[in-house]
Motif scaffolding. Structure first.
Motif, PDB file in Angstrom:
ATOM      1  N   ARG A 149     -26.211 -55.628 -26.264  1.00  0.00           N
ATOM      2  CA  ARG A 149     -25.114 -55.062 -25.870  1.00  0.00           C
ATOM      3  C   ARG A 149     -24.105 -54.074 -27.382  1.00  0.00           C
ATOM      4  O   ARG A 149     -23.520 -53.369 -26.707  1.00  0.00           O
ATOM      5  N   PRO A 194      -5.113 -41.400 -14.901  1.00  0.00           N
ATOM      6  CA  PRO A 194      -5.040 -42.246 -15.845  1.00  0.00           C
ATOM      7  C   PRO A 194      -5.921 -41.505 -16.891  1.00  0.00           C
ATOM      8  O   PRO A 194      -5.683 -42.015 -18.378  1.00  0.00           O
ATOM      9  N   LEU A 251      -4.804 -39.729 -21.623  1.00  0.00           N
ATOM     10  CA  LEU A 251      -5.338 -40.298 -22.682  1.00  0.00           C
ATOM     11  C   LEU A 251      -5.478 -39.504 -23.545  1.00  0.00           C
ATOM     12  O   LEU A 251      -5.007 -39.249 -24.574  1.00  0.00           O
ATOM     13  N   PHE A 267       0.210 -42.826 -19.867  1.00  0.00           N
ATOM     14  CA  PHE A 267      -0.791 -44.313 -19.939  1.00  0.00           C
ATOM     15  C   PHE A 267       0.381 -45.966 -20.305  1.00  0.00           C
ATOM     16  O   PHE A 267      -0.299 -46.303 -19.971  1.00  0.00           O
ATOM     17  N   ILE A 272      -0.348 -49.016 -17.492  1.00  0.00           N
ATOM     18  CA  ILE A 272      -0.897 -50.075 -17.713  1.00  0.00           C
ATOM     19  C   ILE A 272       0.301 -51.056 -17.615  1.00  0.00           C
ATOM     20  O   ILE A 272      -0.300 -51.874 -17.038  1.00  0.00           O
ATOM     21  N   SER A 299      -0.768 -51.348 -13.317  1.00  0.00           N
ATOM     22  CA  SER A 299      -1.484 -52.079 -13.456  1.00  0.00           C
ATOM     23  C   SER A 299      -1.599 -54.025 -13.595  1.00  0.00           C
ATOM     24  O   SER A 299      -1.927 -54.948 -12.761  1.00  0.00           O
ATOM     25  N   VAL A 300      -0.703 -53.920 -15.010  1.00  0.00           N
ATOM     26  CA  VAL A 300       0.055 -56.025 -14.772  1.00  0.00           C
ATOM     27  C   VAL A 300       1.452 -56.073 -13.311  1.00  0.00           C
ATOM     28  O   VAL A 300       1.330 -57.130 -13.068  1.00  0.00           O
ATOM     29  N   ALA A 348     -11.187 -45.116 -17.095  1.00  0.00           N
ATOM     30  CA  ALA A 348     -10.548 -45.434 -17.857  1.00  0.00           C
ATOM     31  C   ALA A 348      -8.864 -46.330 -17.122  1.00  0.00           C
ATOM     32  O   ALA A 348      -8.155 -47.268 -18.310  1.00  0.00           O
ATOM     33  N   SER A 349      -8.778 -46.527 -16.125  1.00  0.00           N
ATOM     34  CA  SER A 349      -7.812 -47.656 -15.453  1.00  0.00           C
ATOM     35  C   SER A 349      -8.204 -48.694 -15.734  1.00  0.00           C
ATOM     36  O   SER A 349      -7.338 -49.639 -15.878  1.00  0.00           O
ATOM     37  N   ALA A 367      -6.919 -49.813 -19.252  1.00  0.00           N
ATOM     38  CA  ALA A 367      -5.524 -50.005 -19.750  1.00  0.00           C
ATOM     39  C   ALA A 367      -5.037 -51.113 -18.746  1.00  0.00           C
ATOM     40  O   ALA A 367      -3.953 -51.931 -19.381  1.00  0.00           O
ATOM     41  N   ASN A 368      -6.297 -51.276 -17.998  1.00  0.00           N
ATOM     42  CA  ASN A 368      -5.524 -52.727 -17.354  1.00  0.00           C
ATOM     43  C   ASN A 368      -5.740 -53.780 -18.140  1.00  0.00           C
ATOM     44  O   ASN A 368      -4.932 -54.777 -17.896  1.00  0.00           O
ATOM     45  N   PHE A 426      -5.052 -53.685 -21.842  1.00  0.00           N
ATOM     46  CA  PHE A 426      -4.645 -53.613 -22.292  1.00  0.00           C
ATOM     47  C   PHE A 426      -3.010 -54.023 -22.195  1.00  0.00           C
ATOM     48  O   PHE A 426      -2.821 -54.778 -23.073  1.00  0.00           O
ATOM     49  N   GLY A 427      -2.970 -54.023 -20.861  1.00  0.00           N
ATOM     50  CA  GLY A 427      -1.651 -54.869 -20.345  1.00  0.00           C
ATOM     51  C   GLY A 427      -1.892 -56.267 -20.387  1.00  0.00           C
ATOM     52  O   GLY A 427      -1.267 -57.069 -20.625  1.00  0.00           O
ATOM     53  N   VAL A 428      -3.219 -56.355 -19.708  1.00  0.00           N
ATOM     54  CA  VAL A 428      -3.230 -57.588 -19.840  1.00  0.00           C
ATOM     55  C   VAL A 428      -3.518 -58.919 -21.110  1.00  0.00           C
ATOM     56  O   VAL A 428      -3.206 -60.007 -21.057  1.00  0.00           O
ATOM     57  N   LEU A 488       0.197 -58.330 -22.019  1.00  0.00           N
ATOM     58  CA  LEU A 488       0.858 -60.361 -22.261  1.00  0.00           C
ATOM     59  C   LEU A 488       0.186 -61.405 -22.073  1.00  0.00           C
ATOM     60  O   LEU A 488       0.860 -62.596 -22.663  1.00  0.00           O
ATOM     61  N   MET A 509      -5.671 -61.931 -13.076  1.00  0.00           N
ATOM     62  CA  MET A 509      -6.201 -61.410 -14.863  1.00  0.00           C
ATOM     63  C   MET A 509      -6.963 -62.941 -14.911  1.00  0.00           C
ATOM     64  O   MET A 509      -7.355 -62.214 -16.464  1.00  0.00           O
ATOM     65  N   ASP A 522     -13.754 -58.096 -24.625  1.00  0.00           N
ATOM     66  CA  ASP A 522     -14.743 -57.850 -24.861  1.00  0.00           C
ATOM     67  C   ASP A 522     -15.468 -56.602 -23.256  1.00  0.00           C
ATOM     68  O   ASP A 522     -15.703 -57.237 -22.242  1.00  0.00           O
ATOM     69  N   ASN A 523     -15.313 -55.699 -23.224  1.00  0.00           N
ATOM     70  CA  ASN A 523     -16.106 -55.419 -21.504  1.00  0.00           C
ATOM     71  C   ASN A 523     -15.790 -53.203 -22.190  1.00  0.00           C
ATOM     72  O   ASN A 523     -15.507 -52.436 -23.361  1.00  0.00           O
ATOM     73  N   VAL A 566     -12.942 -46.015 -23.680  1.00  0.00           N
ATOM     74  CA  VAL A 566     -12.070 -45.445 -23.495  1.00  0.00           C
ATOM     75  C   VAL A 566     -11.229 -44.908 -25.178  1.00  0.00           C
ATOM     76  O   VAL A 566     -10.871 -44.396 -24.742  1.00  0.00           O
ATOM     77  N   LEU A 567     -11.617 -45.862 -25.736  1.00  0.00           N
ATOM     78  CA  LEU A 567     -11.555 -45.520 -26.743  1.00  0.00           C
ATOM     79  C   LEU A 567     -12.452 -44.094 -27.686  1.00  0.00           C
ATOM     80  O   LEU A 567     -11.550 -43.656 -28.058  1.00  0.00           O
TER      81      LEU A 567
END
Lengths: 410, 171
Positions: A13, A113, A117, A131, A135, A138-139, B34-35, B38-39, B41-43, B46, B60, B72-73, B79-80
């Motif tokens: 991994r 999206p 970036l 971006f 985010i 999404s939340v 990508a999205s 983003a999700n 990061f948001g979670v 939160l 979530m 961890d994905n 995306v980085l």
């Protein structure tokens, strides 16, 4: 070796994550070079001035598509495995509405999206704002989803599981890929025509693509040739194509198994069973059958059950029972059993204390009661009440129940 | 704006992008995205503020189930890379500078407000459709997934339908 390299997702991994960063660098760099770090270049697509978004996106789709057909045609890659791990099920309604919404958001923000970036990385504040918006959105969706049963229902509406256009049209995948390629190349030429017309209308000098003519010719020819090679692999005599490998185990609809026979096997010979609970993860983790693994139905395909050895019998546990084996399990090489009544039925049978039979009940009823009482006691830890006196004082010689259905567990 | 135009011919850029996607399919067995990141990061944000709320949210909670970190994905790492690759591309073409890209008739605050608004809409849309232009339209499109093609056509339909109403921002 056959692609994909699954070890990168499992045991190697860390290496896989390093490769993920490198892949991202390639993705980000090409998007930037395509001009997608600047919103006006993207937005021009929707005013027919510069159809760059369409051209880049579709040449990318064609390249990956025909490339994959060639790899799969020569038996170097497993198209089915890649398709099922890289793409989600088709949920037609949320995808249509999601697409329309995303298009609206695209032209308002000027980015999608991924490109937002790249714009952020180029220093464009509008990209950063987009971006951040993605985010937040999404939340926001997560909150709406959690609060609204209607949204949850809509999110899984129009479920077609894995649905690919070549299956839908009944064509071999490389043939459809070639047709799509020809159609797209035609549409590229059409898009350029539209660009020229719009430029003329604005009174501008047209033909900003003139300097690219040679490159375009080369690109079109390359895509065409690879598409043809993909189709030609269909004629290879012994090539181990992914479709053929998958056809080793024909689809089966699965057979129903009722709680009693399954319970006996769970107690007597659990090693012959592979029990998968396909309900929601939360429900399964709360309580399930002994030895069951929790794999929600929509993630079933990720197990690649068709490639497992299949020496154990597969038992699927749903909420209330299934009519036929779901797609992800239909090609399991061993026998496929569907628990009758699902977990609800199992709960009623195995986790509820049985009613003692009337005094004088026949031997079969007595035996059934004893078994259920024992099962209940094993699974719940509650001591069963003593059985009533058997009819006529005949000692019970409990006959070992005959195995039903043959189950392939010799 | 046409100053340092080191942009590639769209077909060449597309083929390069397609080769990156093909390599991703072959090596990782996954598509680009990508999205999804983003999700996460948001979670993550939160979760730092209200962990119990995240754990109790059905959309979530799964992201941190089983003791895994929310980041961890593989998509987060990809995306980085997109960010690094984008910066590399802009820097090497002499385009790496702070600014706002927009049409001539719109103010900067308006442009930034619209960018945020469109982003929020796309965030919702991408969760609804299980992916965005990268993960669903591009990757799923190359695999000829029926849903991905429906999604992709709808993106263009939605964009063209809305374009008239925001034309002042771009033209």
């Amino acid at each position: 070796m056959t692609f994909p390299i699954t070890s990168l997702i499992l045991e190697n991994r860390e290496l896989g994550l390093v490769i993920a960063v490198l892949i991202g660098v390639g993705f980000g760099f090409t998007l930037e070079r395509a001009g997608f770090g600047q919103a006006p270049k993207l937005a021009a697509q929707f005013y027919l001035r510069d159809m760059r978004v369409f051209k880049v996106m579709f040449s990318a789709i064609l390249t990956a598509m025909v490339g994959l057909m060639v790899f799969s045609g020569f038996g170097l890659a497993d198209l089915t495995a890649i398709s099922q791990s890289a793409v989600s099920f088709t949920y037609i309604w949320p995808m249509i509405v999601g697409g329309l919404l995303l298009g609206v958001g695209f032209i308002i923000s000027g980015y999608c999206p991924g490109t937002s970036l790249v714009a952020s990385a180029s220093g464009n504040l509008d990209g950063v704002m987009t971006f951040v918006g993605v985010i937040l959105g999404s939340v926001l969706f997560g909150e709406i989803y959690d609060a609204s049963a209607a949204v949850q229902a809509f999110h899984v509406s129009g479920n077609k599981e894995f649905l690919f256009l070549y299956d839908l049209l009944g064509l071999p995948a490389p043939v459809l890929a070639a047709i799509v390629t020809v159609a797209a190349l035609g549409m590229f030429l059409g898009a350029e025509q539209v660009e020229r017309m719009m430029a003329k209308k604005r009174g501008e000098e047209t033909d900003h693509d003139a300097q690219y003519r040679g490159q375009r010719k080369l690109a079109f020819s390359a895509l065409g040739v690879v598409a043809v090679v993909g189709v030609a692999t269909l004629a290879l005599p012994g090539a181990p194509r992914a479709e053929e490998k998958a056809a080793v185990a024909p689809a089966k609809s699965g057979q129903s198994i009722s709680q009693g026979p399954l319970a006996r096997r769970v107690l007597d010979e659990p090693w012959t069973l592979r029990i998968i609970d396909i309900r929601d993860k939360a429900a399964c983790e709360k309580a399930s059958l002994p030895g069951a693994s929790c794999v929600p139905q929509k993630e079933l395909a990720k197990l690649n059950l068709r490639y497992s050895a299949g020496e154990r019998d597969l038992v699927l546990v749903s909420d209330k029972g299934l009519d036929k084996a779901p797609k992800g399990a239909a090609h399991y090489p061993g026998d496929v059993f569907l628990l009758k009544g699902g977990y609800a039925g199992w709960k009623a049978y195995a986790l509820t204390a049985p009613k003692p039979p009337e005094a004088g009940a026949d031997q079969a009823a007595m035996e059934e009661y004893r078994f259920r009482a024992a099962l209940n006691s094993v699974l719940t830890g509650v001591k069963p009440p003593p059985p009533p006196k058997p009819a006529g004082g005949v000692p019970i010689v409990a006959p070992r129940p005959k195995k039903k259905g043959g189950g392939g567990c010799g | 704006m046409e100053r340092s135009e080191k942009f590639w011919n769209p077909y060449v850029a597309g083929i390069a992008l397609g080769l990156v996607l093909l390599a991703t399919f072959l090596i990782m067995g996954k598509g680009l995205g990508a999205s999804g990141a983003a999700n996460r990061f948001g979670v993550l944000a939160l979760d730092a503020l209200a962990p119990a709320h995240v754990a109790g949210n059905s959309a979530m909670a799964g992201l941190k189930a089983g003791g895994h970190g929310i980041l961890d994905n593989w998509l987060v790492f990809e995306v980085l890379g997109v960010f690094l690759g984008g910066a590399l591309g802009a820097y090497s073409a002499g385009r790496l500078r702070r600014g706002v890209t927009k049409g001539p008739r719109v103010s900067v605050p308006m442009r930034l407000t619209l960018a945020l608004t469109g982003g929020v809409i796309m965030g919702v849309a991408a969760r609804l459709a299980r992916g965005c232009t990268s993960g669903q339209a591009l990757s799923g499109g190359a695999l000829l997934s029926a849903g991905s093609w429906a999604f992709m056509l709808c993106i263009f339909a939605g964009g063209y339908a809305m374009a008239y109403f925001v034309r002042r921002q771009w033209t």
